[in-house]
Write an enzyme that holds these catalytic residues in place. Structure first.
Site, PDB file in Angstrom:
ATOM      1  N   LEU A 100      27.990  42.552  35.257  1.00 28.78           N
ATOM      2  CA  LEU A 100      29.068  41.672  35.196  1.00 28.78           C
ATOM      3  C   LEU A 100      28.880  40.160  35.094  1.00 28.78           C
ATOM      4  CD1 LEU A 100      31.512  43.174  37.915  1.00 28.78           C
ATOM      5  CD2 LEU A 100      31.948  43.337  35.394  1.00 28.78           C
ATOM      6  N   ASP A 101      29.216  39.505  33.911  1.00 34.19           N
ATOM      7  CA  ASP A 101      29.009  38.303  33.714  1.00 34.19           C
ATOM      8  C   ASP A 101      29.490  37.353  34.836  1.00 34.19           C
ATOM      9  OD1 ASP A 101      31.594  37.515  33.205  1.00 34.19           O
ATOM     10  OD2 ASP A 101      31.358  37.295  30.963  1.00 34.19           O
ATOM     11  N   ILE A 102      28.917  36.259  34.648  1.00 36.26           N
ATOM     12  CA  ILE A 102      29.209  34.937  35.823  1.00 36.26           C
ATOM     13  C   ILE A 102      30.828  34.888  36.066  1.00 36.26           C
ATOM     14  CG2 ILE A 102      29.111  33.206  34.491  1.00 36.26           C
ATOM     15  CD1 ILE A 102      27.633  31.523  36.619  1.00 36.26           C
TER      16      ILE A 102
END
Length: 278
Positions: A135-137
């Site tokens: 999951l991206d930041i």
């Protein structure tokens, strides 16, 4: 192996070991081949198989005191494997955890910019784990973690067709007909995205909540597709990954999936092979 969707689930490329298998060193044909070293180390939770193959290229892995130079090297029971000079622990039983990732954390073991990562927040005493996809930041919600790199690779493959379900807050005017048409796939900025199920849950002014489900994710897929619909994603929460649910987990909470549940969902999951380390 990222998603918004945020998972790196691009079509599977040949592994380095597969590309070089025909040129592997000759061995006694009568001897059992054992297990490829990249697979053995992945099962031990060292890293993903692809990362291990890169470590081999960098000369960081030894087998029986010798630097491993070829990814098609096979390991026999009792062989001693070293990574960066340290013996590899025998693999535990395969385990899987559900983790509620908050936004603001990177899904990587080391960030070159020094940003805080998911793995910085995990409780002490947990074995070394890797993530199933990413999951991206700026994304949050369910992230699966496992001590078995082979399991991570298997769960990431597009062929498993597991649905990833998200709750998405967008800013802009939602065209429900265009949203429903995503079921047929979507072309945007030269990229073809596969079938996506998307529905409007609620709206207030120019803000709306959507439920979005997909089976095969490309990097930042949901954000990119919504951008193609003139919508800006202001929040993205993963609710489920296949049969595994975020449920009532609070941000940064971690809970192991019971072994019985894991075996029910993956009945053909092989038991890890064990290797002596001393």
């Amino acid at each position: 192996m990222t998603d918004d969707n945020t998972e790196n689930t691009a079509p599977e490329m040949p592994e380095i070991s597969d590309l070089h298998e025909d040129t592997a060193p000759e061995t006694d044909a009568a001897a059992p081949r054992g297990e490829r070293i990249a697979k053995a180390l992945a099962r031990a939770g060292v890293a993903s198989r692809r990362d291990i193959e890169r470590m081999i290229e960098d000369g960081r892995i030894k087998l029986g005191g010798q630097i491993v130079t070829h990814p098609a090297t096979f390991v026999q029971p009792g062989d001693i494997m070293l990574v960066d000079g340290k013996p590899v622990d025998s693999p535990e039983r395969t385990r899987l955890w559900r983790y509620h990732k908050p936004d603001g954390l990177m899904t990587t073991h080391k960030d070159p910019e020094g940003r805080k990562t998911v793995f910085d927040t995990l409780p002490e005493g947990l074995p070394r784990v890797i993530s199933v996809g990413r999951l991206d930041i700026n994304s949050e919600g369910l992230l699966l973690l496992t001590n078995d790199g082979e399991l991570a690779r298997r769960l990431e493959l597009p062929g498993n067709s597991w649905v990833r379900r998200y709750r998405v807050r967008v800013f802009g005017v939602v065209d429900e007909k265009r949203l429903a048409s995503l079921i047929n796939g979507f072309d945007y900025d030269g990229v073809r995205y596969g079938s996506i199920e998307a529905a409007l849950d609620s709206k207030k002014g120019d803000n709306a909540w959507l439920t979005v489900s997909l089976r095969e994710g490309k990097n930042r897929e949901i954000r990119r597709v919504m951008e193609g619909l003139n919508l800006h994603v202001s929040r993205l929460i993963r609710l489920s990954y296949g049969p595994f649910q975020l449920g009532s987990l609070k941000a940064r909470e971690l809970e192991e999936v019971p072994g019985k549940t894991l075996r029910e969902q993956l009945p053909d999951l092989p038991a890890p092979k064990r290797h002596r380390t001393r």
